[in-house]
Each structure stands twice: as C-alpha cells, then as structure tokens.
Design a protein around this motif. Structure first.
Motif, short mmCIF file in Angstrom:
data_model
loop_
_atom_site.label_atom_id
_atom_site.label_comp_id
_atom_site.label_asym_id
_atom_site.label_seq_id
_atom_site.Cartn_x
_atom_site.Cartn_y
_atom_site.Cartn_z
N ALA A 1 18.68 88.52 48.72
CA ALA A 1 18.73 87.19 48.12
C ALA A 1 19.34 86.19 49.09
O ALA A 1 20.24 86.54 49.86
N SER A 2 18.85 84.98 49.04
CA SER A 2 19.45 83.86 49.78
C SER A 2 18.90 82.57 49.18
O SER A 2 17.84 82.57 48.55
N LYS A 3 19.63 81.50 49.37
CA LYS A 3 19.19 80.19 48.89
C LYS A 3 19.83 79.15 49.80
O LYS A 3 21.06 79.03 49.83
N PRO A 4 19.03 78.41 50.56
CA PRO A 4 19.60 77.42 51.49
C PRO A 4 20.52 76.43 50.77
O PRO A 4 20.19 75.93 49.70
N GLY A 5 21.68 76.18 51.38
CA GLY A 5 22.64 75.23 50.82
C GLY A 5 23.51 75.79 49.72
O GLY A 5 24.30 75.07 49.11
N TYR A 6 23.38 77.10 49.46
CA TYR A 6 24.14 77.75 48.40
C TYR A 6 24.91 78.95 48.93
O TYR A 6 24.51 79.57 49.91
N CYS A 7 26.00 79.26 48.22
CA CYS A 7 26.74 80.50 48.46
C CYS A 7 26.48 81.40 47.26
O CYS A 7 26.49 80.94 46.12
N LEU A 8 26.24 82.67 47.53
CA LEU A 8 25.97 83.66 46.49
C LEU A 8 27.12 84.65 46.52
O LEU A 8 27.45 85.18 47.58
N GLY A 9 27.75 84.92 45.36
CA GLY A 9 28.94 85.76 45.40
C GLY A 9 29.08 86.72 44.24
O GLY A 9 28.36 86.66 43.25
N SER A 10 30.06 87.61 44.37
CA SER A 10 30.44 88.62 43.37
C SER A 10 29.26 89.48 42.91
O SER A 10 29.01 89.61 41.71
N PRO A 11 28.50 90.08 43.82
CA PRO A 11 27.35 90.89 43.40
C PRO A 11 27.79 92.16 42.67
O PRO A 11 28.80 92.77 43.00
N LYS A 12 27.03 92.51 41.64
CA LYS A 12 27.26 93.74 40.88
C LYS A 12 25.91 94.36 40.54
O LYS A 12 24.96 93.66 40.21
N TRP A 13 25.87 95.68 40.58
CA TRP A 13 24.65 96.41 40.22
C TRP A 13 24.49 96.53 38.72
O TRP A 13 25.48 96.64 37.99
N SER A 14 23.25 96.60 38.25
CA SER A 14 22.97 96.99 36.87
C SER A 14 23.19 98.49 36.78
O SER A 14 23.15 99.19 37.80
N SER A 15 23.41 99.00 35.58
CA SER A 15 23.70 100.44 35.43
C SER A 15 22.53 101.32 35.87
O SER A 15 22.73 102.44 36.31
#
Length: 169
Positions: free
Chosen positions: A13-27
């Motif tokens: 995942a990525s999105k220009p101009g954005y920060c993406l944080g705290s990733p967690k997996w689904s069970s």
C-alpha cells in the motif's frame, strides 16, 4: 510486506502525500488494516490544539489482490485500527468530542481519554495506556550517569511533550 525469513519483500500500500501507519493483520491473514493521514496532518496529530481538527481514515488492503476498502469517512483522528472479526474493526479516536474507542460495526463507542488500545483476539477485551499529562517543572534537574554533564527537563521543542537539555558542567 516481508516474510519472517526476510524473503518476498514487496509494497502492499502507498498513497502520495499520505502517511500510512499502525498496520495489523486480519485473523485469517488475508487483509492488513491501517490508518491514513496526510503528511501535513501528522504534525497536527501531535499538537494538543490541533488534535480535534486533524482527520485520518481507516483503510484495509487485501494482500493477494490489492483491493482497497475505506472503512471510515469524515472527521476525527482515527488511529490504532485492529480487526476484531472479519466484519468489525476497532480503533482509537484521539481528541475531539468523539475521543475514545470506535467501531466500524455500529457497536457503541467507548468515550474515554486513552492511548494505544490493543484488543484481545476475540475482540471482547481491550488493554490500553492511560496517560496523565502532568508536566514536569521547566528546567527541573534530571539524573545524569556522567558527572561531567548536567541534564534538565524542558518543554519547548515542537511536537514533543517532554524533552531534556544537556550541557557540560
């Protein structure tokens, strides 16, 4: 994403101009949930006078297909998302009138001032950090392992609730 042995490194995942944080997996390991915030918004997310005005959204990505789902819309600083089931995500809303735990399923929100929530695997319990923002006095002496240095607390740096200064004695 990367395998535990270090192989298979790839961007999911990525999105220009954005920060993406705290990733967690689904069970089931099929999706990753995270928050998105504008790069500019990250500054406001750390400032007490801006927290209630900064907006982020909760998004998930299907690891196999790249399908993107936006789970939230609208105002609020939404952080620490976590799948509680395949149909429900919990997150923290930081600051503002809705501060507390929020859910994408319609489960009633828990309005409390807290930080860093982490739900049990079944989604029935949550552990969190309760912060008491009691500031130390300005220039308070701090312990130093080195007798040649004097450390003092200060609270003047942008984006920091506590910091220290050091000077050679």
């Amino acid at each position: 994403m990367i395998r535990a042995d270090g192989a298979g490194f790839r961007r999911v995942a990525s999105k220009p101009g954005y920060c993406l944080g705290s990733p967690k997996w689904s069970s089931d390991g099929r999706r990753i949930v995270f928050y998105e915030i504008t790069t500019e918004g990250t500054w406001g997310a750390h400032r007490p006078e801006w927290i209630g005005r900064v907006e982020s959204q909760i998004v998930s990505i299907d690891v196999a297909t790249g399908e993107r789902v936006e789970h939230t819309t609208g105002p609020g600083l939404k952080l620490f998302p976590q799948f509680l089931s395949t149909q429900e995500i919990g997150c923290l809303i930081k600051g503002g009138p809705e501060e507390g735990l929020a859910y994408t399923s319609g489960r009633p929100a828990v309005k409390r001032a807290l930080r860093s929530p982490n739900w049990s695997p079944d989604g029935k319990r949550v552990i969190y950090e309760k912060v008491g923002f009691q500031a130390r006095p300005q220039n308070k002496s701090l312990y130093s392992w080195d007798k040649d240095w004097e450390y003092r607390h200060t609270d003047v740096f942008p984006g920091s609730r506590s910091a220290f200064t050091a000077r050679r004695r």
